[in-house]
Design a protein around this motif. Structure first.
Motif, mmCIF file in Angstrom:
data_model
loop_
_atom_site.group_PDB
_atom_site.id
_atom_site.type_symbol
_atom_site.label_atom_id
_atom_site.label_comp_id
_atom_site.label_asym_id
_atom_site.label_seq_id
_atom_site.Cartn_x
_atom_site.Cartn_y
_atom_site.Cartn_z
ATOM 1 N N UNK A 164 25.995 22.208 59.565
ATOM 2 C CA UNK A 164 27.448 22.431 59.564
ATOM 3 C C UNK A 164 28.207 21.183 59.114
ATOM 4 N N UNK A 165 27.819 20.028 59.645
ATOM 5 C CA UNK A 165 28.480 18.782 59.275
ATOM 6 C C UNK A 165 28.236 18.445 57.809
ATOM 7 N N UNK A 166 27.032 18.688 57.350
ATOM 8 C CA UNK A 166 26.690 18.388 55.956
ATOM 9 C C UNK A 166 27.463 19.283 54.996
ATOM 10 N N UNK A 167 27.506 20.582 55.313
ATOM 11 C CA UNK A 167 28.218 21.525 54.452
ATOM 12 C C UNK A 167 29.716 21.217 54.443
ATOM 13 N N UNK A 168 30.267 20.950 55.624
ATOM 14 C CA UNK A 168 31.688 20.609 55.708
ATOM 15 C C UNK A 168 32.007 19.360 54.906
ATOM 16 N N UNK A 179 30.310 18.150 52.348
ATOM 17 C CA UNK A 179 30.160 18.468 50.922
ATOM 18 C C UNK A 179 31.420 19.145 50.376
ATOM 19 N N UNK A 180 31.948 20.104 51.115
ATOM 20 C CA UNK A 180 33.123 20.841 50.653
ATOM 21 C C UNK A 180 34.372 19.967 50.649
ATOM 22 N N UNK A 181 34.516 19.125 51.662
ATOM 23 C CA UNK A 181 35.693 18.253 51.732
ATOM 24 C C UNK A 181 35.628 17.155 50.681
ATOM 25 N N UNK A 182 34.467 16.524 50.558
ATOM 26 C CA UNK A 182 34.344 15.414 49.614
ATOM 27 C C UNK A 182 34.257 15.892 48.170
ATOM 28 N N UNK A 183 34.085 17.188 47.981
ATOM 29 C CA UNK A 183 34.119 17.741 46.630
ATOM 30 C C UNK A 183 35.530 17.934 46.103
ATOM 31 N N UNK A 184 36.540 17.777 46.961
ATOM 32 C CA UNK A 184 37.928 17.943 46.509
ATOM 33 C C UNK A 184 38.245 16.879 45.460
ATOM 34 N N UNK A 185 38.610 17.266 44.236
ATOM 35 C CA UNK A 185 38.817 16.301 43.146
ATOM 36 C C UNK A 185 40.230 15.707 43.160
ATOM 37 N N UNK A 213 25.138 12.575 56.304
ATOM 38 C CA UNK A 213 26.542 12.822 55.956
ATOM 39 C C UNK A 213 27.024 11.833 54.898
ATOM 40 N N UNK A 214 26.579 10.582 54.964
ATOM 41 C CA UNK A 214 26.933 9.618 53.911
ATOM 42 C C UNK A 214 26.438 10.123 52.557
ATOM 43 N N UNK A 271 27.263 13.219 47.324
ATOM 44 C CA UNK A 271 26.851 14.412 46.578
ATOM 45 C C UNK A 271 28.057 15.325 46.314
ATOM 46 N N UNK A 272 28.898 15.514 47.328
ATOM 47 C CA UNK A 272 30.077 16.354 47.152
ATOM 48 C C UNK A 272 31.014 15.825 46.086
ATOM 49 N N UNK A 273 31.184 14.496 46.067
ATOM 50 C CA UNK A 273 32.097 13.902 45.089
ATOM 51 C C UNK A 273 31.520 13.935 43.676
ATOM 52 N N UNK A 274 30.229 13.679 43.551
ATOM 53 C CA UNK A 274 29.585 13.636 42.236
ATOM 54 C C UNK A 274 29.331 15.039 41.682
ATOM 55 N N UNK A 275 28.978 15.964 42.581
ATOM 56 C CA UNK A 275 28.682 17.345 42.176
ATOM 57 C C UNK A 275 29.661 18.297 42.862
ATOM 58 N N UNK A 276 30.924 18.188 42.505
ATOM 59 C CA UNK A 276 31.967 18.965 43.175
ATOM 60 C C UNK A 276 31.789 20.469 42.954
ATOM 61 N N UNK A 277 31.825 21.253 44.033
ATOM 62 C CA UNK A 277 31.703 22.712 43.885
ATOM 63 C C UNK A 277 32.930 23.330 43.225
ATOM 64 N N UNK A 278 34.019 22.547 43.133
ATOM 65 C CA UNK A 278 35.258 23.054 42.544
ATOM 66 C C UNK A 278 35.359 22.729 41.057
ATOM 67 N N UNK A 279 34.415 21.941 40.532
ATOM 68 C CA UNK A 279 34.448 21.537 39.120
ATOM 69 C C UNK A 279 33.125 21.869 38.430
#
Length: 223
Positions: free
Chosen positions: A10-14, A16-22, A105-106, A111-119
């Motif tokens: 849950x923490x990892x997925x959260x 990833x989604x938050x840090x994927x925000x561009x 989580x680090x 990973x979220x920032x480099x591989x954003x699910x929104x981009x």
């Protein structure tokens, strides 16, 4: 007792989604009505924003990208303390029994920032997000990374050189300063490798002597 695997997922997925925000894309779109991906290097990080748009946009991008990962890292610690560590904050440190969750989580912040699910799984290069996550997880390591980064950038004006050197030094800092567990070290090495991979084009330019030295774009009266 709470399920460690469920909490970690849950923490990892959260994260990833938050840090994927561009935020770089969002901020430059609001300020200039232009897609930062069509400017400069095409990267959404603060360095390209600074070169292509200006100081204000770069500062806002840097703060937003750092803060999103910092918040995730701090929230992770609070959740682990409340659910798994029986109130013992020391157990969430890199050398603690539950420190491996923070390490994951680090890595997920980067990973979220480099591989954003929104981009379409593209994004930035992970420096600001990684730094923010490390501040919340292992602040002494953040100090070490900042020394390496600023030392190289101030002497060479090459942001990519400072970024890559800081990323490579991260596993060293976390072992020297915190005697991190092997599980934590695996996550931090992974995080470091992702940042280096994200800078692969910069590394080629550095080796060929073609990397541009950093300077701000003058825009809207900025100097």
């Amino acid at each position: 007792m709470a399920n460690p695997l469920f909490i970690t997922v849950c923490l990892s997925l959260g994260t990833y989604l938050i840090c994927g925000i561009p935020f770089g894309l969002i901020i430059t779109s609001l300020m200039t009505h232009t897609d930062i991906r069509s400017m400069g290097s095409g990267n959404i990080g603060s360095t390209n924003v600074g070169r292509s748009v200006g100081k204000t946009a770069a500062a806002l991008t840097l703060i937003a990208d750092t803060c999103k990962a910092f918040v995730c890292s701090v929230l992770t610690r609070e959740v682990v303390v409340a659910t798994l560590a029986a109130g013992q904050r020391s157990a969430t440190m890199p050398d603690g029994a539950w420190g491996w969750i923070g390490g994951i989580v680090v890595a997920m912040a980067i990973i979220g920032h480099v591989f954003s699910p929104y981009l379409h799984f593209t994004g930035g290069k992970g420096i600001a997000a990684g730094f923010g996550a490390i501040i919340g997880y292992a602040p002494l390591v953040a100090c070490g990374l900042l020394i390496v980064f600023l030392g190289l950038v101030c002497t060479t004006k090459l942001v990519s050189a400072g970024s890559v050197a800081a990323a490579i030094s991260m596993p060293v800092w976390i072992v020297v300063l915190y005697q991190a567990t092997p599980q934590v070290l695996v996550s931090i090495v992974l995080a470091s490798c992702i940042v280096v991979w994200a800078h692969r084009s910069n590394i080629c330019k550095l080796l060929q002597g073609e990397e541009k030295r950093f300077s701000f774009h003058a825009s809207n009266g900025e100097k």
